[in-house]
Design a protein around this motif. Sequence first.
Motif, PDB file in Angstrom:
ATOM      1  N   SER A  62     -46.495 -32.228  50.141  1.00 38.90           N
ATOM      2  CA  SER A  62     -46.239 -31.745  51.504  1.00 38.90           C
ATOM      3  C   SER A  62     -45.214 -30.611  51.495  1.00 38.90           C
ATOM      4  CB  SER A  62     -45.735 -32.893  52.383  1.00 38.90           C
ATOM      5  OG  SER A  62     -46.697 -33.934  52.457  1.00 38.90           O
ATOM      6  N   GLN A  65     -46.845 -27.369  50.350  1.00 42.29           N
ATOM      7  CA  GLN A  65     -47.674 -26.723  51.373  1.00 42.29           C
ATOM      8  C   GLN A  65     -46.830 -25.913  52.350  1.00 42.29           C
ATOM      9  OE1 GLN A  65     -49.982 -29.830  53.197  1.00 42.29           O
ATOM     10  NE2 GLN A  65     -51.109 -30.316  51.315  1.00 42.29           N
ATOM     11  N   ARG A  72     -44.380 -22.641  45.403  1.00 39.38           N
ATOM     12  CA  ARG A  72     -45.506 -23.575  45.528  1.00 39.38           C
ATOM     13  C   ARG A  72     -46.089 -24.000  44.190  1.00 39.38           C
ATOM     14  NH1 ARG A  72     -49.133 -20.997  49.537  1.00 39.38           N
ATOM     15  NH2 ARG A  72     -47.322 -21.413  50.862  1.00 39.38           N
TER      16      ARG A  72
END
Length: 389
Positions: A62, A65, A72
């Motif tokens: 999470s 994202q 990332r």
Amino acid sequence: MNRYDDTEQGDVRATHTQPSPMARRDDRLELSSQLPPQQGQLLELLRDSEALPGRLSSWLDSLAQDSSPRFRPGLYALSDRITRGMHVVDALEQCPAALTPEATFWLRVGTNTGTSDRILEHLIAASRNTAQIRTFSAWSKQHFAYIVLMLLLLLVVTSFLATFIFPTLEKLREELAPPSVPDASMRLMEWTGQLPVFLAAAFVVAFGILLMRLMPRRWRALVFDRTGSSRFGRWRSLIESSDPETRTVLPLLNLIAIVIQSGRPVSSVLECVARYHPSRNLQHRVRQVHAVTGGSPQDEVGAWMSLQALGLLTPLEARSLQASDDPSLQAWILRYVTRQKLLGRFRRADTLGQSAWLVLLLLIAGFVTATTTVVFTFLYTVLIPPLAS
């Protein structure tokens, strides 16, 4: 509560004068400059996952994202390794894009010494206290930018003189043929004609350093060795406004303070430094110190002597720490020593920057005065005799 137990603040402001705005830094801010917001959130997840370890992988997904593209891939790689059952610190060491190597080393020390909770809280607090170090960084860049602009101004002025003014004066002297021209005027004209070449070289170097300062740290790492052990280490110190010892060595005193205040021996930190520290140069120095002093990593007296041999402690500080058997007092001394050493370095950097700025202004003022005097003397010598006749 023990009067030396300052809960990791190392706050000596109650008994000492406030430092200048440039140097007003908390002891732990040495890592905060390297912890972007996403990495601070990662540390908070690691702290919360101690109660719910099975949910860490989903939390990391999470967070990935919602993070920038820069972080990332590292977060996804970290989540994948943890899902496969790898220990968190081992996974972090294999995913340097997820967390800085310095912070990962602190977590490694916490895992090996059983002080993970306090070290995590320290790093989380550091990630939230970036305003002061950003202020110092902005001040340093602005100060250096002024020097670059002054060099550019001096380059433009001398180039204009050498290209337009002095050739015109030389033609005027040839046409009017005065009986004599002061030697000082001729020498200054010759020197000024050569000065733009040296000023251009100085400007290019200074402008390049300024650009490197403005670059993100990850871009600078492509040019300079991250550990500061490369042959470009001195240039990197100039560009990053701090030397490798300030970035990698002095923060160890704060780390040792956390560990010993938790009741763990200082030798446990040095063992981790010799094996896991991201700076290979520092690893080698610690091993070399142990070999020279003949001390064992498990020997507490030898550990304090090793810190003295590394240049982190003076003989008096090392003896004071050896003489005390109160971990809280030892931790307070270490934080106080760290703060004083860091403030001393930043004050010296401040003095050096202001001195360079003053010297440059004096040089410009002297150059303008000398040029004006010689030009008017030249014009008086060349023009007055023909007009008088």
